[in-house]
Enzyme design. Structure first.
Site: not given
Length: 455
Positions: A340, A342, A122
C-alpha cells in the site's frame, strides 16, 4: 479491515508480525483515496500530508492473518507458511520488494507548488513499485533478496560486537588497541549487489533528476493532459512508465511495451527488442491495461488473475480498490496480497553516503478480498531475452485460456497495431483506449480507477 480474519479459525492463522522481521519500515493502513484534487498551495499540501500520516498511522496495530493450511502464491513461487523454511523465504522475498509510498518535503513538482503527492499520487507510486520489481529482475541475479541486516551497519568493516556470531572471514588488526574486524565472504559477495540495489532505489527517489521519481513521472504525464494533483489511472500510468524508461540513459538494454486495445502485438514487441547482431535482444517489460468488469469486478475473471499471478514472468498488478491504488503481488485463497503506497513518509536525501533504506522496504504483507478489487488495472510481465519472451507468450496464453468462457482479459496477435504504425510515422504520445461498439450502451465507471470504455 481484513475480511479474512473472521473466516479463518485461530489455530489455522499465521500472524504476519510473528513471521516477518521487525527490521523493516512501518505498514500503511486502509482508507479511501480522495477524488481528483485541485492544485493546492504549500500550506494545504503540508496539512494534507500531516493528516494522512495521522490517518494511516493508527493501522500500526492492525494485523493481517495468513492461513497455515493454504499456500501463499507470490511472483510464481508457492510458500507453505507452516514450514519454517518457506516462511523465512517468503519473509525475505517480500521484504526485498521496493515499497514506494507517498512522500512529503520534496522540491516543488513541475507546474505548481506541491511538495507532497499525498492524496493523489498513489497510482504513480504503485506504477513505480511494479517497474521497480521489473528492474530488480533485470539487474539482480536470480533469487536475489535484500539482506535486511545489511542496512544496520554503515560498512561491512564495522566492528562486530562480542555478542554476535561472526562468519568465517578475514581478520584485520587496526589501531593501537588492535581491535579485530571481520570481512565475511558473504559481505564481499553482497557488496556489488547492494550497490546496485541502492542505485535502483535512487532512481525512484523524489528528486527532479531521478529518472523514475515523482517529478519525472508528473512531467511526462503532461503530454497525456495530466498535472500534479490530478488523478492518474492505471492505463495512463503504464504509458508514463514507458516514456520514463525510453527517456532514461541508465537502461539501454531494457524497453517497455504497452498493449493496445487489450492486445499484445507480437511484431511491435519484436521491433522494440530486436537489434542487429552481435547485439543481444533487449529485455522487455510488457504492461497490459485491462478492465475486468463494469463498476465491479467480474468474478469470472478471478481464476484467470490467479493463474497470471502464479507465473514467474508476472511482475505484479497496478490495481486496488476504487480510487485507492494498491500494488498486487500475489494471493492466498481468495485474497490478494498487496503493498500500500498510502503511508506518507519524509523524503530521503540520497546525496548522503549510505542513505537509509528502511523506508523503501515493508515487512507487512496486507490482504484484500478479490471481490473488492477495482476492475481497472494494469498487469505487468518481464522477459529477459528472446527465449524468455517466447516462454512468456506460451505461459500467459495458457493462463488466459481459463477465461475463455468469457471475453479474454487480453490476447496476443501477430502483426502491428494501428497506433504503433501511426506512432512510427508521427512522433506523438497517443493514448489507447478500448473502443466501444456503437450498438452497446456505455457503463458508468465514475467510481473506478481509470477512463476505459467497455467492449
Amino acid at each position: 479491515m481484513n475480511p479474512s480474519t473472521s473466516s479463518q479459525p485461530p489455530e489455522e492463522e499465521e500472524d504476519d508480525w510473528f513471521f516477518l522481521s521487525s527490521e523493516s519500515a512501518q505498514p500503511p493502513g486502509p482508507s479511501r483515496e480522495p477524488q481528483e484534487t485541485e492544485d493546492r498551495g504549500p500550506l494545504r499540501s503540508r496539512f494534507i500530508s500531516a493528516w494522512n500520516s495521522v490517518k494511516y498511522g493508527w493501522s500500526l496495530k492492525q494485523k493481517s492473518k495468513f492461513s497455515k493450511s493454504s499456500p501463499v502464491i507470490m511472483f510464481g513461487q508457492s510458500y507453505e507458511l507452516k514450514d519454517h523454511g518457506d516462511r523465512e523465504c517468503f519473509r525475505r522475498v517480500f521484504s526485498s520488494l521496493l515499497w514506494l509510498t507517498y512522500r512529503r518535503g520534496f522540491s516543488p513538482l513541475p507546474g505548481g507548488a506541491l511538495t507532497s503527492d499525498s492524496g493523489w499520487g498513489c497510482v504513480l507510486r504503485t506504477g513505480q513499485m511494479l517497474l521497480a520489481r521489473g528492474l530488480l529482475l533485470h539487474l539482480m541475479p536470480p533469487g536475489w533478496t535484500w539482506c535486511v541486516s545489511h542496512h544496520a551497519v554503515k560498512d561491512d568493516l564495522e566492528l562486530l560486537r562480542s555478542t554476535e556470531s561472526p562468519e568465517s572471514g578475514q581478520e584485520v588488526k587496526e589501531g593501537p588497541n588492535k581491535r579485530s574486524r571481520k570481512l565475511s565472504l558473504g559481505s564481499l559477495l553482497d557488496r556489488p549487489m547492494e550497490a546496485t540495489h541502492r542505485r535502483v532505489v535512487s532512481w525512484f527517489t523524489d528528486h527532479p533528476s531521478a529518472p523514475f521519481g515523482i517529478h519525472q513521472l508528473v512531467e511526462l504525464g503532461k503530454s497525456s493532459g495530466k498535472k500534479a494533483g490530478d488523478w492518474y489511472g492505471p492505463s495512463i500510468a503504464a504509458h508514463i512508465l514507458r516514456k520514463a524508461v525510453a527517456a532514461s540513459t541508465d537502461l539501454p538494454n531494457l524497453v517497455v511495451y504497452v498493449a493496445q486495445d487489450c492486445t499484445v502485438y507480437l511484431e511491435d514487441v519484436r521491433r522494440l527488442c530486436e537489434r542487429p547482431p552481435p547485439q543481444a535482444w533487449r529485455s522487455v517489460i510488457i504492461l497490459v491495461p485491462v478492465r475486468l468488469g463494469g463498476q465491479e469486478l467480474n468474478r469470472s475473471y478471478i481464476s484467470c488473475v490467479k493463474k497470471l499471478l502464479t507465473l514467474q514472468c508476472c511482475i505484479g498488478i497496478i490495481g486496488g480498490k476504487p480510487k485507492h491504488s494498491l500494488f498486487f503481488t500475489g494471493f492466498q485463497d481468495n485474497h490478494l496480497l498487496y503493498l500500500d503506497p498510502h503511508y506518507c513518509q519524509p523524503t530521503v536525501d540520497i546525496t548522503k553516503e549510505n542513505f537509509p533504506l528502511e523506508s523503501f522496504h515493508c515487512k507487512y504483507p496486507r490482504k484484500m478480498s478479490f471481490s473488492r478489487m477495482d476492475p481497472s488495472c494494469t498487469i505487468g510481465f518481464y522477459a529477459k531475452g528472446h527465449r524468455d519472451f517466447e516462454s512468456l507468450c506460451t505461459a500467459v496464453n495458457e493462463a488466459l485460456s481459463t477465461s475463455a468462457s468469457t471475453y479474454p482479459i487480453f490476447i496476443f496477435a501477430e502483426g502491428r497495431s494501428q497506433e504503433e504504425e501511426e506512432r512510427s510515422n508521427m512522433p506523438t504520445n497517443n493514448m489507447a483506449y478500448i473502443q466501444r461498439n456503437k450498438g452497446m450502451k456505455s457503463v458508468n465507471t465514475s467510481n473506478s480507477m481509470d477512463e476505459f470504455v467497455l467492449l
